[in-house]
Structure formats: structure tokens, C-alpha cells
Design an enzyme around this catalytic site. Structure first.
Site, mmCIF file in Angstrom:
data_model
loop_
_atom_site.group_PDB
_atom_site.id
_atom_site.type_symbol
_atom_site.label_atom_id
_atom_site.label_comp_id
_atom_site.label_asym_id
_atom_site.label_seq_id
_atom_site.Cartn_x
_atom_site.Cartn_y
_atom_site.Cartn_z
ATOM 1 N N GLY A 53 0.813 -1.211 0.000
ATOM 2 C CA GLY A 53 0.000 0.000 0.000
ATOM 3 C C GLY A 53 0.847 1.262 0.000
ATOM 4 O O GLY A 53 0.415 2.307 -0.513
ATOM 5 N N GLU A 94 1.614 1.850 -3.552
ATOM 6 C CA GLU A 94 0.381 2.257 -4.245
ATOM 7 C C GLU A 94 0.065 3.721 -3.945
ATOM 8 O O GLU A 94 -0.345 4.473 -4.823
ATOM 9 C CB GLU A 94 -0.782 1.337 -3.823
ATOM 10 C CG GLU A 94 -0.599 -0.078 -4.364
ATOM 11 C CD GLU A 94 -1.736 -1.012 -3.973
ATOM 12 O OE1 GLU A 94 -1.917 -1.240 -2.761
ATOM 13 O OE2 GLU A 94 -2.449 -1.497 -4.868
ATOM 14 N N GLU A 148 1.981 -8.418 -2.089
ATOM 15 C CA GLU A 148 0.669 -8.983 -1.725
ATOM 16 C C GLU A 148 0.505 -10.433 -2.146
ATOM 17 O O GLU A 148 -0.169 -11.221 -1.470
ATOM 18 C CB GLU A 148 -0.457 -8.142 -2.337
ATOM 19 C CG GLU A 148 -0.668 -6.788 -1.679
ATOM 20 C CD GLU A 148 0.311 -5.707 -2.118
ATOM 21 O OE1 GLU A 148 1.265 -6.015 -2.876
ATOM 22 O OE2 GLU A 148 0.133 -4.554 -1.711
#
Ligand code: NAD
Length: 703
Positions: free
Chosen positions: A103, A106, A126
Site C-alpha cells: 500500500g 500504491e 501482496e
């Protein structure tokens, strides 16, 4: 607690993520980020925004402590934060240093610009949890790096050094130096040159022959993904980035992510991830318990285990004093250690200089006085109480006070061993698995008198060696071998009923076990169990310990080492070949016992063997031998080849439903000849199943 600091420097708002140790994006930080973005956008004195991490880490991504809790999806979720960043009216610049993963990456990709420095660690890991990046990672990374490079990163979950990506569009500026300074200079340039709001979503992503490329990728990945759906879902998500408009791609990514999130494989991998973190916490030993410094270690016995343990220690840079009784045993042990490194040399994972450095850490000795100053001793001599007594009495007289005295015994009573010393509080079990330099599992055996700081020290040492340590209480076989005994007995029952070793092995391998029990027996050597049964028969003359493998051993079939055991082996090969002679031995044995063989299904094989493990696991939990169900799972996953995608025997039981397991056990227990000690459902299993609970949902568990 404030998870973010806000400062305005010369018209630039600097938002510093401050959620140690890795600035994980938990709910408090997400809330703080959204508030800070609003504040910066509302402040007329702010012209651009820099997001930077404290402690030389950008962000490690999602907060693992939120996994499986409502906090993980609480508003604002990561996707909302990302939209807020992308939609900011003022340019947002990510200052990427250190860890930037999941994340975190991201989030950085949603910023209008990114600046970086060497030494960073970039990843979308992930897939390792059976998932895919679910906050735009599969749509934005291909737009920045190209489809192929992005897909490699997403499917492998591998970490890439930031310098390898320094020249790509992932970074708008990349240089060595002071990251905050570089970021501020870049932000001022963005303002001055009116560079505007550059959005990754607007980048065009085209690929000639996309269809053929993705088909090729699917074929390649399918062959390595095994039972895991995530790698192929990653390909589908990246394919959507190429084939669909950005928002439609995001939608596809979300659908795939949600499906994976609900898959049993991902649930298992997330369970293991949590289990590994939970295992190092000992329920009644505070995390800040002082650790005894371990600078040098003594190893007693340079046999199979002593050699492997020595390798684990020197691989971690710890000097070892290696003690044997005779020079030739010492020479043999050292030669074995050297030989065991040949594989690493051949593969190039170690060079001659590195090997020399490691071997130089070993001080061989025949004299116990050489152990006087070590901080910890690991005994790995013959599995015989008299020999252990002699060693521990000698150690007690020689080794300095305060040193930890550990035994690698697999089956002897550690509390008895501790009594051979005047310092039972310093005695602990360190049960390594063979080959000790390869196997990650370490059972840390806590004696009745073991001091808490000795336990904490052993846990720290295991981490230093890169092992997964699980605390076990003292009982016959500790956690792993105690369960294995039930599993082995269940497998033996099955061949008595009418199955062949090959059928039992095949059914369990189809279930996912790395190797069936009869192949494992041949690998380990059938003579070990034979000797044990003979010892037990002498100890308990009124009990029957006999087993059909006694007949194999009497015929000289000890397993791979003699070219024959449950299977036949041709010289130089480990491939098991079914052997009619074994079938004849089994048939004869059944005849003698008056057993009429019957058909045994694969389902019965899996049910009996796996449920036997689960039932004993429940007893181990109830007896307090294991602290939590997930610890038992780790033992079986890392020491006994249980398939990771099933999460370990206790997690598998939870997924199957404890009432299903309990009912099957009752059915088996009611069959004539079933050993009630093995098959009567453990009280804990019965209780939890009646309450509709799970093992891993009960006390002390991580999930
Ligand atoms: P091994 O026979 O290969 O090695 C034992 C070594 O200890 C021999 O080299 C012997 O010379 C030496 N030794 C014997 N008495 C000694 C003494 N008084 N002082 C110094 N050295 C002495 O045995 P192993 O398989 O390495 O097993 C060692 C211990 O590890 C046992 O307690 C065993 O139960 C345990 N263990 C073995 C395994 C396994 O798979 N082999 C796994 C876990 C634990």
C-alpha cells in the site's frame, strides 16, 4: 497519538508519516493523512505538498495488526486516501526512501510526482499473502514501468532495489543525498515551472500482441503457481490495465482482489503470516524481558545434528567451540560440515572466501575446558540418558555461571536432564530438525524450571539464526513428534486395513503433504523406530509395540540407506519403486493377525491421518504444551511438510469445521479395534465444536 507531522517550509507542506517501525497505513494514519491533505489544500500559503516517511522508511503498506478487523476497511480506507491524493488541487510529491512496499507503493504511485534515493526497497508483496495489490497497484505500475517489468514485480512479490528503478518513470527525480532536501527542491521546481498535476492514470498503456503475451504469461505462471490462484489473478489484473480504461481496470482489480481475499489459500497464507509473528511472543514472558548476550556458543557432538547446528550458528556469524570425544569423530564432523557447504559453493550462493570466513569461526576441541567462557552450550550427543547425564554434570562443573545450557534431545525428558545440573533454571531444550542448517523450525522446549530470560534469550538466538521458533512444554515427543506418532500409527492402521504404502502416500501427497509417511520413513531410516520400539517393549513388557516395519527391518530393509524399505530404490536414486516383496510381507503380517483386508479410499486415508494429527494437536493445546493453535500449525508447516495453502492442521480443522472433525473422530472411535486414546475426540475439540468456535479463534491466537 499523532501519526503524522505537518510543517510548512517555504510554501511547501511537508507531511511526515510517523507510525514506527514501518509507517504502516493504519486507520489513524489514514485519517491524519486525509485531514492533512485537506488542511494543505485549504491553506493559501501552501503551493505543493510533500509526503515523506519518518525514520528513513516511506511506508511498508497495510497495518498487519488491522488484518481481519473492522479497522482494515474503516473509513477512510486506503483507496479513499489514494483518491484524495490524486484529486488534490495542489501537486503532491512522494519522497521515497527506504522501504516502500504494498500500500505504501500504491500510495506513492497516486502522487503526482515521486522523488527517490538509492538504498530504497520497492515491492508489491501482496501475492505472498495470496492476494494482489488492491489499491490501484496493478493499474498504475504497468503505466510507469511497462507491462512486463510490472508484471514480474507483481507476480513475484520480490523486492527491487530503488537504484534499479531510478531511471524509470516511477521516479521523476532520483539522486543520492538528503531526501527531504531533494524533495523540497523538486517541489519548488514543480511550483516554479508550473508543472501541474501529473496523474499516472492518464498515462497511455499500449502493448502490441498483448493477447499473445498474456497467454504466454498465464501458461508460464500456471506451471509454477501450483494450487495458488493469486499469481494468475495478478496476470488478469495487469491484462485489464492494458485492455480497459483506467477506472474499468480498477474495478476489475477490485473484483479479483475480493475473490482472492475470500479464497482459502489466501486465508491460510495470512494465517501463517500472523502465526509467525505471534510465535515469538511468550504469554507469560514480557516482550521487554532482558536478553542474555550470546557472543560465543559451544556445541557438543559433531554428528548429524551437531554439524548442522554448528552451520546454523556460523552462518549467523556466531563463533562456535565444537567439542567431540575423539579426534577422528571431530575430524569427521568438520569434514562433513565442509562437504555440506559444497552445494552452496556450486550454486554460487557462497564463495571460497565466505566459506573460509565461516569455518574460521569454529574452534574444534576435545577438552570441556574449552567451553569455560561460552555464553550458551547446545548438546547434541547420543540420545541416551546416561550420556546426557555425563555431559550435563561435566558442563555444570565447567561452564561459567549465567551461561545457557541447551539440549537437542528429541525424546528424553528435559526436566530430568536439568536435574543433572545445579542450575536447572539455565537449562532449556533447543530441538532442531534435520538437516539443522536447512530446516527453519526450532522447538524451544521450556522446562519446569527454565528461567524466563533464558527462554527469551533462546527465542532471540533463533531469530539470529533465521529460524522459526515455537515454544513447547515438556512431554513425550514435544509438539511435532507427539503428533507424528499418532499420524504414523494412523498410517500403519490403514495398511493393516488393506491399503498399500503407495496408496497411503499418494493420497496424502494429493492432499498436499510434501511426502507421504512411508516415503518419509524410508528417508529417515526405519531402524530408528525399530530400536525405539525395542526399548519401549523392554520398558513396558505387557504392551504390544510391534509393527509391520519390524519385519522389514528384520529383513534388513532400513529404507533408502539400504536400498530397500517400504519401497525399493535403485542405486543413486531416491525415487521409490513399489515392491511386491513388501506387499507379500504386509499380507503375511495381516494373515498372522487374522485381518481380512478391505478396500480403503483416499478420503479415508486423508481423514484418518489428518484428523489424528488434529486430535493430538487439540490435546497438546489443552495440556498447555503449545501456547496457541497457530504455534502447532507452524510446527507442522515448517517441520513436517504440511501444505502451506492449508495453513497447518489446526487451521485446516477450523476451515473444515470442528463439528465435522469431531463427528468423524467419534465415528472412527466407535469402530471395533480403534484405540480410544487416539480417536476419542479431545475434550477441547468437543467443547469448541459445541460452542461453534475454532482453535485459532481461541485464547492466545493471532487471528
Ligand atoms: P549422531 O550419532 O549423529 O551424533 C552424536 C555425536 O555425539 C557423535 O559424533 C558422538 O561422537 C558425539 N558424542 C557422543 N558422546 C559425546 C560426549 N560425551 N561428548 C561429546 N560428544 C559426544 O546423533 P545425532 O543424530 O546428531 O543426534 C544427536 C542428538 O540430537 C540426539 O539427542 C538426538 O535425539 C537429537 N536429534 C536428532 C535428530 C535427527 O534427525 N538425527 C533430530 C533432532 C534431534
Amino acid at each position: 497519538m499523532n501519526k503524522l507531522s505537518f510543517e510548512i517550509k517555504d510554501g511547501i507542506a511537508v507531511l511526515e508519516l510517523d507510525n514506527p517501525p514501518v509507517n504502516s497505513l493504519g486507520i489513524e494514519l489514514r485519517e491524519a493523512l486525509v485531514a492533512a491533505l485537506e488542511r494543505a489544500n485549504a491553506d493559501p500559503g501552501v503551493e505543493a505538498i510533500v509526503i515523506i516517511g519518518s525514520g528513513s522508511v516511506f511506508s511498508g503498506g497495510a497495518d498487519i495488526r488491522e488484518f481481519g478487523t473492522p479497522k482494515a476497511v474503516a473509513h477512510p480506507n486506503l483507496r479513499t486516501v489514494i483518491s484524495e491524493i490524486e484529486d488534490s488541487g495542489k501537486p503532491v510529491i512522494a519522497a521515497v526512501g527506504g522501504v516502500c512496499m504494498g500500500g505504501g507503493l500504491e500510495l506513492a504511485m497516486a502522487c503526482h510526482y515521486r522523488v527517490g534515493v538509492p538504498g530504497g526497497k520497492i515491492a508489491l508483496p501482496e501475492v505472498k499473502l495470496g492476494l494482489l495489490p488492491g489499491a490501484g497497484g496493478t493499474q498504475r505500475l504497468p503505466r510507469l514501468l511497462g507491462v512486463e517489468a510490472a508484471l514480474n514485480i507483481i507476480v513475484s512479490g520480490a523486492t527491487v532495489a530503488s537504484e534499479k528503478l531510478g531511471g524509470t518513470p516511477l521516479f521523476d527525480a532520483f539522486a543520492a543525498g538528503d531526501l527531504p532536501g531533494i524533495a523540497l527542491t523538486f517541489a519548488r521546481r514543480v511550483v516554479k515551472e508550473k508543472m501541474g498535476l501529473k496523474k499516472v492514470r492518464d498515462l497511455k498503456l499500449g502493448m502490441p500482441n498483448a493477447e499473445a503475451y498474456f497467454q504466454f504469461a498465464r501458461n508460464t505462471i500456471k506451471s509454477v503457481a501450483g494450487p495458488y490462484p493469486a499469481p494468475l489473478a495478478c496476470v488478469d489484473a495487469v491484462a485489464a490495465a492494458v485492455g480497459k480504461p483506467f477506472d474499468a481496470g480498477l474495478k476489475r482489480e477490485r473484483e479479483l482482489f475480493t475473490t482472492l481475499m475470500l479464497s482459502p489459500e489466501s486465508a491460510a497464507l495470512r494465517h501463517i503470516f500472523q502465526a509467525e509473528r505471534a510465535a515469538s511472543h511468550i504469554l507469560d514472558v514480557p516482550d521487554d524481558t532482558p536478553i542474555r548476550p550470546i557472543a560465543t556458543v559451544g556445541v557438543i557432538g559433531a554428528g548429524t545434528m551437531g554439524g548442522g547446528i554448528t552451520m546454523s550458528l556460523i552462518n549467523a556469524g556466531l563463533p562456535v567451540v565444537l567439542l567431540e570425544t575423539k579426534q577422528d569423530a571431530l575430524d569427521r564432523g568438520l569434514a562433513n560440515i565442509r562437504r555440506n557447504y559444497q552445494g552452496a559453493l556450486r550454486k554460487g550462493t557462497l564463495n571460497e572466501a565466505g566459506l573460509a570466513q565461516r569455518l574460521a569461526l569454529i574452534t574444534p576441541t576435545l577438552d570441556f575446558a574449552g567451553l569455560r567462557d561460552v555464553d550458551l552450550v547446545i548438546e547434541a550427543v547420543f540420545e541416551n540418558m546416561d550420556v546426557k547425564r555425563q555431559v550435563f554434570e561435566t558442563l555444570d562443573g565447567v561452564v561459567r555461571q549465567g551461561a545457557v545450557l541447551a539440549s537437542n534431545t528429541s525424546a528424553l525428558n528435559l526436566d530430568e536432564i536439568a536435574k543433572f545440573t545445579r542450575r536447572p533454571q539455565e537449562v532449556i531444550g533447543l530441538h532442531f530438525f534435520s538437516p539443522a542448517n536447512v530446516m527453519r523450525l526450532l522447538e524451544v522446549v521450556r522446562g519446569a524450571k527454565t528461567a524466563k530470560d533464558v527462554l527469551a534469550t533462546a527465542m532471540r538466538l533463533s531469530k539470529t539464526m533465521g529460524k522459526i521458533a515455537v515454544v513447547s512444554g515438556v512431554c513425550d515427543g514435544f509438539i511435532g513428534n507427539r503428533m507424528l506418532a499418532r499420524y504414523g500409527a494412523a498410517a500403519h492402521d490403514l495398511i493393516m486395513f488393506g491399503a498399500l504404502p503407495l496408496e497411503v502416500d499418494a493420497a496424502l501427497q494429493d492432499f498436499g503433504m510434501a511426502m507421504g509417511p512411508f516415503r518419509v520413513g524410508d528417508l529417515a531410516g526405519l531402524d530408528i523406530g525399530w530400536a525405539l520400539r525395542k526399548r519401549r517393549s523392554a520398558e513396558f513388557p505387557d504392551r504390544d509395540f510391534s509393527n509391520v516395519s519390524d519385519v522389514l527391518c528384520e529383513a534388513g530393509r532400513f529404507g533408502q540407506k539400504t536400498g530397500a524399505g517400504w519401497y525399493r530404490y535403485v542405486q543413486g536414486s531416491r525415487d521409490p519403486i513399489p515392491d511386491p516383496e513388501v506387499t507379500a510381507i504386509i499380507e503375511e503380517y495381516r494373515r498372522k493377525k487374522g485381518i481380512t483386508p478391505r478396500k480403503v479410499s483416499s478420503q479415508e486415508i486423508v481423514e484418518r491421518c489428518v484428523y489424528a494429527l488434529i486430535n493430538e494437536g487439540a490435546r497438546i493445546l489443552e495440556d498447555g504444551i503449545a501456547q496457541r493453535a497457530s504455534d502447532i500449525d507452524l510446527v507442522y508447516l515448517n517441520g513436517y511438510g504440511f501444505p502451506a495453502y492449508r495453513g497447518g492442521p489446526m487451521f485446516y480443522a477450523d476451515q473444515t469445521g470442528l463439528h465435522v472433525v469431531a463427528r468423524a473422530l467419534q465415528r472412527i472411535a466407535a469402530q471395533p479395534g480403534s484405540d480410544p486414546a487416539a480417536w476419542t475426540p479431545a475434550p477441547l475439540l468437543t467443547r469448541l465444536s459445541k460452542q461453534g468456535q475454532t482453535f485459532n479463534g481461541s485464547k492466545g491466537s493471532p487471528t
